[in-house]
Design an enzyme around this catalytic site. Structure first.
Site, PDB file in Angstrom:
ATOM      1  CE1 TYR A  72      -4.221   1.775   0.618  1.00 24.58           C
ATOM      2  CE2 TYR A  72      -2.672   3.358   1.544  1.00 24.58           C
ATOM      3  CZ  TYR A  72      -3.928   3.059   1.047  1.00 24.58           C
ATOM      4  OH  TYR A  72      -4.890   4.026   0.976  1.00 24.58           O
ATOM      5  CG  PHE A 124      -7.685  15.255 -25.487  1.00 27.84           C
ATOM      6  CD1 PHE A 124      -7.910  14.785 -26.776  1.00 27.84           C
ATOM      7  CD2 PHE A 124      -8.209  14.538 -24.420  1.00 27.84           C
ATOM      8  CE1 PHE A 124      -8.637  13.624 -26.982  1.00 27.84           C
ATOM      9  CE2 PHE A 124      -8.935  13.376 -24.631  1.00 27.84           C
ATOM     10  CZ  PHE A 124      -9.152  12.914 -25.911  1.00 27.84           C
ATOM     11  CG  ASP A 125     -12.216  15.726 -26.746  1.00 27.31           C
ATOM     12  OD1 ASP A 125     -11.197  16.087 -27.362  1.00 27.31           O
ATOM     13  OD2 ASP A 125     -13.082  15.005 -27.226  1.00 27.31           O
ATOM     14  CG  ASP A 215      -2.109  16.624 -22.856  1.00 28.34           C
ATOM     15  OD1 ASP A 215      -1.599  15.485 -22.774  1.00 28.34           O
ATOM     16  OD2 ASP A 215      -3.329  16.793 -23.051  1.00 28.34           O
ATOM     17  CB  ALA A 217      -1.072  11.937 -24.346  1.00 31.24           C
ATOM     18  CE  LYS A 258      -4.177   8.900 -25.150  1.00 29.88           C
ATOM     19  NZ  LYS A 258      -5.019   9.087 -23.971  1.00 29.88           N
ATOM     20  CG  HIS A 450     -18.441  12.017 -28.943  1.00 27.96           C
ATOM     21  ND1 HIS A 450     -18.273  12.957 -27.972  1.00 27.96           N
ATOM     22  CD2 HIS A 450     -17.301  11.296 -28.967  1.00 27.96           C
ATOM     23  CE1 HIS A 450     -17.069  12.802 -27.433  1.00 27.96           C
ATOM     24  NE2 HIS A 450     -16.460  11.806 -28.021  1.00 27.96           N
TER      25      HIS A 450
HETATM   26  N1  F0G Z   1      -4.524  14.425 -23.413  1.00 26.36           N
HETATM   27  C1  F0G Z   1      -4.489  13.967 -24.676  1.00 26.36           C
HETATM   28  C2  F0G Z   1      -3.682  14.690 -25.699  1.00 26.36           C
HETATM   29  C3  F0G Z   1      -5.220  12.820 -25.028  1.00 26.36           C
HETATM   30  O1  F0G Z   1      -5.171  12.377 -26.290  1.00 26.36           O
HETATM   31  C4  F0G Z   1      -5.970  12.160 -24.026  1.00 26.36           C
HETATM   32  C5  F0G Z   1      -6.749  10.967 -24.359  1.00 26.36           C
HETATM   33  C6  F0G Z   1      -5.966  12.674 -22.727  1.00 26.36           C
HETATM   34  C7  F0G Z   1      -5.219  13.812 -22.448  1.00 26.36           C
HETATM   35  C8  F0G Z   1      -6.753  12.036 -21.614  1.00 26.36           C
HETATM   36  O2  F0G Z   1      -6.139  10.867 -21.199  1.00 26.36           O
HETATM   37  O3  F0G Z   1      -7.805   9.070 -21.729  1.00 26.36           O
HETATM   38  O4  F0G Z   1      -5.888   8.675 -20.176  1.00 26.36           O
HETATM   39  O5  F0G Z   1      -7.775  10.097 -19.484  1.00 26.36           O
HETATM   40  N2  F0G Z   1      -6.996  10.609 -25.535  1.00 26.36           N
HETATM   41  C9  F0G Z   1      -7.679   9.407 -25.973  1.00 26.36           C
HETATM   42  C10 F0G Z   1      -7.915   9.489 -27.455  1.00 26.36           C
HETATM   43  C11 F0G Z   1      -8.894   9.055 -25.196  1.00 26.36           C
HETATM   44  O6  F0G Z   1      -8.611   8.582 -27.984  1.00 26.36           O
HETATM   45  O7  F0G Z   1      -7.412  10.383 -28.130  1.00 26.36           O
HETATM   46  P1  F0G Z   1      -6.956   9.613 -20.616  1.00 26.36           P
END
Ligand code: F0G
Length: 459
Positions: A72, A124-125, A215, A217, A258, A450
């Site tokens: 833990y 990103f969204d 960011d 990823a 990723k 979506h």
């Molecule tokens: N930032 C970027 C640039 C991303 O592409 C994603 C996720 C996230 C943050 C959020 O990360 O999914 O681990 O919570 N992108 C995926 C996509 C979902 O399909 O492009 P997460």
């Protein structure tokens, strides 16, 4: 001419795929109300919905799973991950979390006050969502080249630095909580950001006293693009390039699903601000779990510490970027317009140009994605007007600037002949484009529609 770079690995374990007929797919997509997210994966032949968490781990990573320390507190796998972050990125502090959006949920409230702006090359969204949850306003200032899918520009993910400075002066530096550099720039088509652009943006951030968060990823893919395309970097190692990229930031949030080449995981990295790290730790405990695991099993941290190094191997990255480029080239040779040059993790088909007869309110990106499924059993997703929620004030359908159908390639999962099948499918969709019809939404939730909306074909 499309050129395939041979895989720097061989296959030790296989996962059988189910091949279906067009009739079976017609029934499956109807049952899913024409929503790709509602399709059971068993109905899909080649799954290109995302490259996130869909990667194949190596034998070394699987071996790591067996030795993960599930304590833990103070697990050795935590220290292994911390040391990897210090080594690769040169950041003193790191907090594991369960995925990218968890990192955003914890870090953004530490950086943003209500009413402030978050300025990014492109949010990103989920990042946009977390900025909104802080009652702050997200602003995207990507370079104009990103909006022209045919413009052959090496770094379409870049921040428009001139616009950024104007924006800071106009709004006042004190009203900007954070500058976010998304590398690679997912929403612009997996497009890279140059070292020069990172350097200039960071210099502005420091000049005006604003925090810069990366960011991260797809940081390794971005590093390889810099090596391939930016003058002066051909002889630098990927680790050197990575360290320099992250020297131009104060912190990072990373979805490790990723370029961590794992199925689950995320990281917050902080270069040196110990007060910020204390705040991050304080929020991690209630949201994610104790600080030395942050929502991950010990084995997850172990596999991630290994995956981060594998993602930096040059022969892997040459193959990885080469694979997407191969698919992009085949599509262009077959007359399918895409965001060009091809990005690092996906091909983004320009649905507006393939289906000029389908208006934005009948979702050309979604229409293309559905036909690709019917034609070849491939699952992609719309990145266009269908993905946009209605205008919160008027309730009207908004029009996206770009109508993309995105086909992401998971890491180390599909072979050259899978890519040929994808290319042939999309070329055949393009050849029958005139006969395709749009879609209308028959039910939608209040936000992020979506994922769960129900659709039906028009006419
Ligand atoms: N930032 C970027 C640039 C991303 O592409 C994603 C996720 C996230 C943050 C959020 O990360 O999914 O681990 O919570 N992108 C995926 C996509 C979902 O399909 O492009 P997460």
């Amino acid at each position: 001419m499309s050129n395939y770079i041979t895989e720097p690995f061989r296959i030790k374990m296989v996962e059988p795929l189910r091949v279906t007929t067009r009739e079976q797919r017609e029934s499956a997509i109807k049952n899913a109300n024409y929503n790709m997210f509602a399709l059971p994966s068993k109905e899909v032949y080649i799954d290109l919905l995302t490259d996130s968490g869909t990667n194949a781990m190596s034998d070394t990573q699987w071996a790591g799973i067996m030795v993960g320390d599930e304590s833990y507190a103070g697990a050795s796998s935590y220290y292994k991950l911390r040391d990897a972050i210090r080594d690769i990125f040169g950041y003193r502090y790191m907090q594991p979390v369960h995925q990218g959006r968890a990192a955003e949920k914890i870090l953004y409230p530490c950086l943003l006050k209500a009413g402030q702006y978050s300025v990014s090359n492109m949010h990103f969204d989920t990042t946009r969502g977390h900025v909104g949850l802080c009652k702050a306003k997200p602003v995207d200032l990507v370079v104009a080249e990103a909006r022209d899918t045919e413009a052959n520009y090496p770094f379409k993910g870049n921040m428009d630095v001139e616009k950024l400075e104007k924006f800071i002066i106009e709004k006042g530096a004190e009203n900007i909580g954070v500058i976010v550099m998304t590398i690679t720039n997912n929403s612009a088509g997996g497009q890279p950001v140059s070292m020069q652009n990172l350097r200039e943006t960071f210099a502005l951030a420091k000049q005006y006293g604003i925090v810069l968060n990366i960011d991260a990823a797809r940081f390794a893919e971005n590093a390889m693009f810099i090596k391939e395309r930016e003058e002066g970097y051909a002889d630098h190692s990927i680790v050197e390039i990575t360290r320099e990229m992250f020297s131009y930031a104060d912190s990072f949030t990373m979805s490790a699903k990723k370029d961590g080449i794992v199925n689950m995981g995320g990281i917050i990295g902080i270069k040196e601000d110990s007060d910020l790290f204390t705040k991050v730790q304080a929020l991690t405990v209630p949201y994610e779990g104790f600080v030395t695991y942050g929502g991950l099993a010990g084995r997850d941290m172990e596999a991630l510490a290994i995956g981060l190094y594998e993602a930096l191997e040059e022969d892997y990255l040459a193959y990885r970027l080469g694979q997407i480029r191969y698919l992009g080239d085949k599509l262009r040779e077959g007359g399918v317009p895409i965001q060009y040059p091809t990005g690092g993790h996906a091909v983004f088909v320009d649905a507006k140009r393939v289906l000029p007869h389908i208006p934005y309110y009948e979702y050309p990106g979604q229409a293309l994605v559905i036909e690709a499924y019917l034609e070849g059993g491939i699952r992609g997703c719309d990145i266009g007007s269908y993905m946009l929620d209605p205008d919160p004030e008027t309730g009207k359908q908004m029009e996206a600037e770009m109508e993309f159908a995105r086909f992401c390639i998971p890491r180390r999962v599909y072979t050259q002949s899978h890519l040929d099948h994808i290319a042939n499918t999309l070329i055949s969709v393009k050849e029958n484009a005139d006969s395709l019809k749009g879609y209308r939404i028959v039910w939608q939730p209040e936000v992020l529609r979506h994922f769960t909306a129900k659709l039906e074909p028009v006419g």
